[in-house]
Design a protein around this motif. Structure first.
Motif, PDB file in Angstrom:
ATOM      1  N   GLY A  42       0.779  -1.303   0.013  1.00 57.97           N
ATOM      2  CA  GLY A  42       0.049   0.062  -0.095  1.00 57.97           C
ATOM      3  C   GLY A  42       0.811   1.239   0.039  1.00 57.97           C
ATOM      4  N   PHE A  43       0.417   2.242  -0.862  1.00 57.84           N
ATOM      5  CA  PHE A  43       1.265   3.498  -1.030  1.00 57.84           C
ATOM      6  C   PHE A  43       0.426   4.713  -0.600  1.00 57.84           C
ATOM      7  CE2 PHE A  43       2.963  -0.095  -3.382  1.00 57.84           C
ATOM      8  CZ  PHE A  43       4.534   0.179  -3.108  1.00 57.84           C
TER       9      PHE A  43
ATOM     10  N   HIS B   8       5.666   5.268   1.550  1.00 58.52           N
ATOM     11  CA  HIS B   8       5.799   3.538   1.394  1.00 58.52           C
ATOM     12  C   HIS B   8       5.189   2.977   2.456  1.00 58.52           C
ATOM     13  CE1 HIS B   8       8.952   3.599  -2.129  1.00 58.52           C
ATOM     14  NE2 HIS B   8       8.575   4.560  -1.810  1.00 58.52           N
ATOM     15  N   ASP B   9       4.837   1.536   2.327  1.00 56.78           N
ATOM     16  CA  ASP B   9       4.498   0.708   3.380  1.00 56.78           C
ATOM     17  C   ASP B   9       3.171   1.133   4.294  1.00 56.78           C
ATOM     18  OD1 ASP B   9       6.529  -1.237   2.977  1.00 56.78           O
ATOM     19  OD2 ASP B   9       8.180   0.319   3.703  1.00 56.78           O
ATOM     20  N   ALA B  10       2.385   1.833   3.464  1.00 53.03           N
ATOM     21  CA  ALA B  10       1.310   2.244   4.140  1.00 53.03           C
ATOM     22  C   ALA B  10      -0.001   1.709   3.933  1.00 53.03           C
ATOM     23  CB  ALA B  10       0.781   3.602   3.649  1.00 53.03           C
TER      24      ALA B  10
ATOM     25  N   MET C 166      -1.842  13.233   9.076  1.00 52.68           N
ATOM     26  CA  MET C 166      -1.737  12.077  10.144  1.00 52.68           C
ATOM     27  C   MET C 166      -3.007  11.185  10.186  1.00 52.68           C
ATOM     28  SD  MET C 166      -1.098  12.841  14.157  1.00 52.68           S
ATOM     29  CE  MET C 166      -0.952  11.369  15.391  1.00 52.68           C
ATOM     30  N   SER C 167      -4.002  11.791   9.657  1.00 49.86           N
ATOM     31  CA  SER C 167      -5.459  11.051   9.618  1.00 49.86           C
ATOM     32  C   SER C 167      -5.217   9.835   8.467  1.00 49.86           C
ATOM     33  CB  SER C 167      -6.611  11.802   9.758  1.00 49.86           C
ATOM     34  OG  SER C 167      -6.748  12.624   8.471  1.00 49.86           O
ATOM     35  N   ASN C 168      -4.482  10.029   7.702  1.00 49.67           N
ATOM     36  CA  ASN C 168      -4.363   9.304   6.477  1.00 49.67           C
ATOM     37  C   ASN C 168      -3.387   8.377   6.911  1.00 49.67           C
ATOM     38  OD1 ASN C 168      -4.205  12.143   4.971  1.00 49.67           O
ATOM     39  ND2 ASN C 168      -5.858  10.372   4.219  1.00 49.67           N
ATOM     40  N   LEU C 169      -2.540   8.382   7.966  1.00 51.97           N
ATOM     41  CA  LEU C 169      -1.390   7.395   8.313  1.00 51.97           C
ATOM     42  C   LEU C 169      -0.883   8.031   9.472  1.00 51.97           C
ATOM     43  CD1 LEU C 169       0.572   4.910   7.617  1.00 51.97           C
ATOM     44  CD2 LEU C 169       2.016   6.703   6.715  1.00 51.97           C
TER      45      LEU C 169
END
Ligand SMILES: *Cc1c(COP(=O)(O)O)cnc(C)c1O
Length: 427
Positions: free
Chosen positions: A282-283, A365-367, A305-308
């Motif tokens: 996931g990106f 990356h790595d999301a 921050m609310s996305n990741l």
């Protein structure tokens, strides 16, 4: 430093952006499918091995469904996750319910679906007795406490709220056997985001020994052992992923050394990995919307921050590529930030990046795990779309972005009493 490669190119991103505004999470379907196949292949030696995807990592029904197509079950820890499975037709022993601090209603829903229930404590047996029917199979979650060290993400086992002690495990099986339960499992989840194969093998060894002791002391023969999840993600470019095939061979050696010569009948192994199944695939795609220099250099993006929230919450590292400049030299040291009124709304601190300009696309990356799923709406920032692409070039929106209508859907503006004097406003 090794670069992280991208499974897509600029034209694909341009094509997606023309239909879907940034930010969004982009998932690589072939990567996810291959990961399920690799894990299944690593345990092909174990008759009946089953991986259950820990739904909380990426609870998108399309993702859960494509994993099910590859033979994965689902590990749930909440009612919403159970309903996701039920609505997809994933039921029975393809579902594992591993919860803690659980209500009887939650057990009833898990039982209705026919899930394998992992009990967090023998105290929960009394709740199972309140169900229409005691589940046919019961499993217990072991917490080794001071016997094991844990790791940073999940913490010290004796400080962890999960699972039961060694004494409670024996008590639990004995009591369930008295109550007429005939099928048993054993479960532990001791480490998460682990890149050291030995730590994962230690869990297998610990559970194999425990299964033998349970059999000796209570007469209960567990038919399945769930090694938990915990396979890590190489978030940093210099880190190396776990070799899943090597891990499978390591577990096989332990199985043959411990369980094969024991009095236990053949045991089916299970895992419930979450992070490693979707994280690297996931990106988070986001656009640079502002750049500023004050006491530091800031690159402001349209995600926050609310996305990741992993960087803000754990100080976690997520690699960032500037699309089209993957091989360009680093020319600036920046904090990549969102727009929340919270200073930990940062994707990176003091990161070396190539020169950026407003309009550049950043790839975080790595999301793919604990990204969108941990999303929230603080500051009225809305959750983004999720998009799935395949190597064949297919692009599918698998969740739309939230709208302000969604945001306001839970309040009734007409019922709001706002008695502010309208004439004051004119001044
Ligand atoms: C989160 C969780 C998992 C998945 O862990 P990963 O580290 O993501 O593989 C598995 N089991 C339980 C009970 C969990 O809470």
């Amino acid at each position: 430093m090794a670069a992280k490669t991208l499974p897509f190119d600029r034209p694909l991103i341009d094509r997606i952006i023309s239909d879907h505004p940034t930010p969004f999470v982009l998932y690589h379907e072939d990567g996810i499918r291959q990961r399920v196949r690799d894990l299944t292949a690593a345990f092909a030696w174990n008759e009946g091995f089953q991986q259950y995807f820990a739904v909380k990592a990426t609870p998108n029904p399309h993702i859960v469904a494509l994993m099910a197509e590859e033979g994965s079950g689902a590990d749930c820890s909440s009612v919403a996750e159970l309903i996701t499975c039920e609505r997809l037709g994933i039921t029975g022993h393809d579902v594992m319910f591993t919860s803690n601090n659980t209500t009887t209603e939650e057990f009833a829903i898990a039982a209705r679906i026919g899930a394998i229930i992992n009990l967090d404590t023998p105290h929960h047996i009394d709740q199972l007795l309140q169900l229409e029917q005691m589940p046919e199979m019961v499993s217990f979650r072991f917490n080794p406490g001071p016997e094991r060290q844990g790791n940073v993400i999940i913490g010290d086992p004796k400080e962890a709220k999960f699972g039961c002690t060694r004494e409670q495990i024996f008590e639990g099986y004995a009591r369930c056997a008295e109550l007429g339960v005939t099928r048993f499992g054993l479960h532990a989840m001791v480490v998460s985001n682990e890149l050291n194969v030995d730590a994962l093998l230690q869990t297998a060894e610990m559970l194999f020994d425990l299964a033998i002791q349970i059999h000796e002391q209570t007469g209960v023969a567990v038919e399945c052992i769930n090694l938990g999840g915990g396979i890590g993600v190489a978030y940093r470019p210099e880190q190396e992923e776990i070799d899943i095939a090597e891990f499978g061979r390591g577990v096989q050696a332990l199985y043959e050394a411990k369980l094969t010569p024991s009095a236990l009948p053949p045991v089916r192994l299970m895992m419930e990995n979450g992070r490693a199944m979707t994280g690297p695939f996931g990106f988070l795609i986001t656009e640079v919307i502002n750049q500023k220099t004050s006491y530091k250099n800031y690159v402001g993006v349209d995600a926050c921050m609310s996305n990741l929230m992993r960087p803000g919450m754990y100080g976690a590292y997520h690699h960032i590529s500037v699309l089209g400049k993957e091989d360009a030299p680093a020319e600036q040291t920046v904090d990549v930030v969102g727009s929340l009124c919270e200073n930990n709304d940062k994707f990176s601190i003091d990161r070396e990046l190539p020169k950026t300009e407003v309009g550049d696309i950043l790839v975080i990356h790595d999301a793919g795990a604990h990204g969108h799923s941990m999303g929230f709406q603080y500051n009225g920032r809305l959750r983004s779309a999720e998009i799935l692409f395949s190597d064949a070039g297919e692009v599918r929106e698998i969740r739309r972005a939230e709208t302000f209508e969604d945001y306001f859907a839970t309040v009734d503006f007409d019922s709001v009493k706002c008695s502010r004097d309208q004439t004051a406003q004119a001044l």
